[in-house]
Design a protein around this motif. Structure first.
Motif, PDB file in Angstrom:
ATOM      1  N   GLU A 133      -7.230  -6.778  -2.337  1.00 39.40           N
ATOM      2  CA  GLU A 133      -6.275  -8.202  -2.518  1.00 39.40           C
ATOM      3  C   GLU A 133      -5.446  -8.019  -1.302  1.00 39.40           C
ATOM      4  O   GLU A 133      -5.146  -8.972  -0.743  1.00 39.40           O
ATOM      5  N   ARG A 134      -4.939  -6.694  -0.994  1.00 38.96           N
ATOM      6  CA  ARG A 134      -3.918  -6.577   0.194  1.00 38.96           C
ATOM      7  C   ARG A 134      -4.725  -6.719   1.446  1.00 38.96           C
ATOM      8  O   ARG A 134      -4.346  -7.488   2.479  1.00 38.96           O
ATOM      9  N   HIS A 189      -2.343   4.930  -3.149  1.00 36.83           N
ATOM     10  CA  HIS A 189      -3.497   4.063  -3.012  1.00 36.83           C
ATOM     11  C   HIS A 189      -4.458   4.722  -1.983  1.00 36.83           C
ATOM     12  O   HIS A 189      -5.785   4.631  -2.269  1.00 36.83           O
ATOM     13  N   HIS A 211      -7.709  -0.463 -10.828  1.00 38.62           N
ATOM     14  CA  HIS A 211      -6.770  -1.426 -10.484  1.00 38.62           C
ATOM     15  C   HIS A 211      -6.011  -0.820  -9.149  1.00 38.62           C
ATOM     16  O   HIS A 211      -5.820  -1.963  -8.429  1.00 38.62           O
ATOM     17  N   ALA A 212      -5.983   0.238  -8.613  1.00 36.65           N
ATOM     18  CA  ALA A 212      -5.570   0.655  -7.388  1.00 36.65           C
ATOM     19  C   ALA A 212      -6.422   0.094  -6.303  1.00 36.65           C
ATOM     20  O   ALA A 212      -6.131  -0.330  -5.387  1.00 36.65           O
ATOM     21  N   MET A 240       0.989  -1.177  -0.049  1.00 37.77           N
ATOM     22  CA  MET A 240       0.070  -0.096  -0.001  1.00 37.77           C
ATOM     23  C   MET A 240       0.909   1.194  -0.028  1.00 37.77           C
ATOM     24  O   MET A 240       2.099   1.203   0.482  1.00 37.77           O
ATOM     25  N   ARG A 294      -8.478  -2.462  -6.640  1.00 34.81           N
ATOM     26  CA  ARG A 294      -8.399  -3.900  -6.610  1.00 34.81           C
ATOM     27  C   ARG A 294      -7.114  -4.376  -5.775  1.00 34.81           C
ATOM     28  O   ARG A 294      -7.302  -5.404  -5.017  1.00 34.81           O
ATOM     29  N   GLU A 295      -5.992  -3.503  -5.964  1.00 34.54           N
ATOM     30  CA  GLU A 295      -4.776  -4.207  -5.145  1.00 34.54           C
ATOM     31  C   GLU A 295      -4.969  -3.923  -3.786  1.00 34.54           C
ATOM     32  O   GLU A 295      -4.628  -4.639  -3.148  1.00 34.54           O
ATOM     33  N   LEU A 296      -5.668  -2.777  -3.540  1.00 33.17           N
ATOM     34  CA  LEU A 296      -5.929  -2.496  -2.051  1.00 33.17           C
ATOM     35  C   LEU A 296      -6.767  -3.821  -1.518  1.00 33.17           C
ATOM     36  O   LEU A 296      -6.510  -4.194  -0.402  1.00 33.17           O
TER      37      LEU A 296
END
Length: 288
Positions: free
Chosen positions: A42-43, A6, A35-36, A2, A38-40
């Motif tokens: 997933e994290r 984000h 995309h950001a 992160m 989605r990354e958060l």
């Protein structure tokens, strides 16, 4: 991982409740926003937004994360507002010899504070030799010393000077007020310690004349030497600013010694590779 970016995107989506409007607010593409987020997700291992038909809405987990990041973003915004003013708030570290600190530095700093009122000034008052060592160790921005310029990777700028007076009590048993070097060296001498600027100046001149001084008193304190001289215990050599008052009051008298004209330079010293901030440049200008 992160990042602040984000967090900024999460906040923008939460405020606009729309990926497209969040992208427009941040001047990035909608795909970058998606995309950001989605990354958060997933994290953290859970959904941060409920994707509704016409908008998105924070989930309970999303609200918890937003509550955590808002103080961080607020601190970053405050830092961004201050970051261009760092030079105006960073402390200035000065190391100064005793005489300069007593008779020159206060007035200089008084003027400096008018131009740079928010800058903390930290001053260490030590002997000239210790001042150079503190500067060499990187624990000061500038050193103000007396006497000879130090050897090493330094820029040395003389900014003033003072004469050294040879004085004694009016009733000190001396036949005449003008002495030869040999006569002077045979008298009872009250001198500053070796390594002090005053003593080094005297010893250097005497060495070039082929004579040496063997003092009866050696002191790190100039006031002690003045009082000893006033008591008739011997002859001392000190800056004019220290003996001017007892000379005026008649408690001391001035002597002269052939081929012994003593003067100390006041020198501003800083490392040649030192980055000179605008406040430090201003301080150097005040010295000159």
């Amino acid at each position: 991982m992160m990042t602040l970016r984000h967090f900024e995107i999460l906040k923008a989506v939460a405020e606009t409740r729309n990926f497209t409007r969040a992208a427009e607010k941040l001047y990035i593409t909608q795909s970058a926003v998606s995309h950001a987020i989605r990354e958060l997700e997933e994290r953290v291992g859970t959904a941060l937004f409920d994707r509704l038909s016409k908008s998105v809405q924070l989930t309970n987990s999303g609200r918890l994360l937003l509550d955590e990041i808002l103080p961080i973003l607020s601190s970053c915004e405050a830092l961004d507002a201050r970051i261009n003013c760092l030079e105006k708030r960073a402390p200035l570290q000065i190391v100064s010899s005793i005489t300069i600190a007593a008779f020159w530095l206060p007035k200089i700093l008084q003027t400096f504070h008018k131009d740079w009122p928010d800058i903390p000034i930290k001053v260490d008052v030590v002997s000239a030799a210790n001042a150079v060592e503190i500067l060499r160790d990187g624990k000061a921005d500038i050193a103000l010393i007396e006497g000879a310029s130090p050897q090493g990777p330094f820029i040395c700028t003389p900014f003033a000077s003072y004469p050294l007076y040879i004085v004694c009590a009016p009733d000190y048993p001396i036949k005449k007020r003008e002495l030869t070097l040999q006569e002077f060296c045979s008298e009872k001498l009250l001198l500053r310690e070796k390594g002090s600027a005053i003593r080094d100046t005297l010893d250097s001149v005497l060495y070039l004349r082929g004579v040496t001084a063997q003092p009866e008193w050696t002191s790190v304190n100039s006031l002690a030497l003045i009082e000893a001289a006033k008591a008739g215990l011997g002859i001392t050599i000190l800056p004019d600013v220290l003996v001017r008052e007892p000379l005026t009051q008649g408690k001391l008298i001035s002597l002269s010694v052939q081929d012994l004209l003593l003067k100390n330079e006041l020198i501003a010293v800083y490392h040649r590779d030192k980055y000179l901030t605008n406040p430090l440049k201003s301080f150097l200008m005040l010295l000159q």
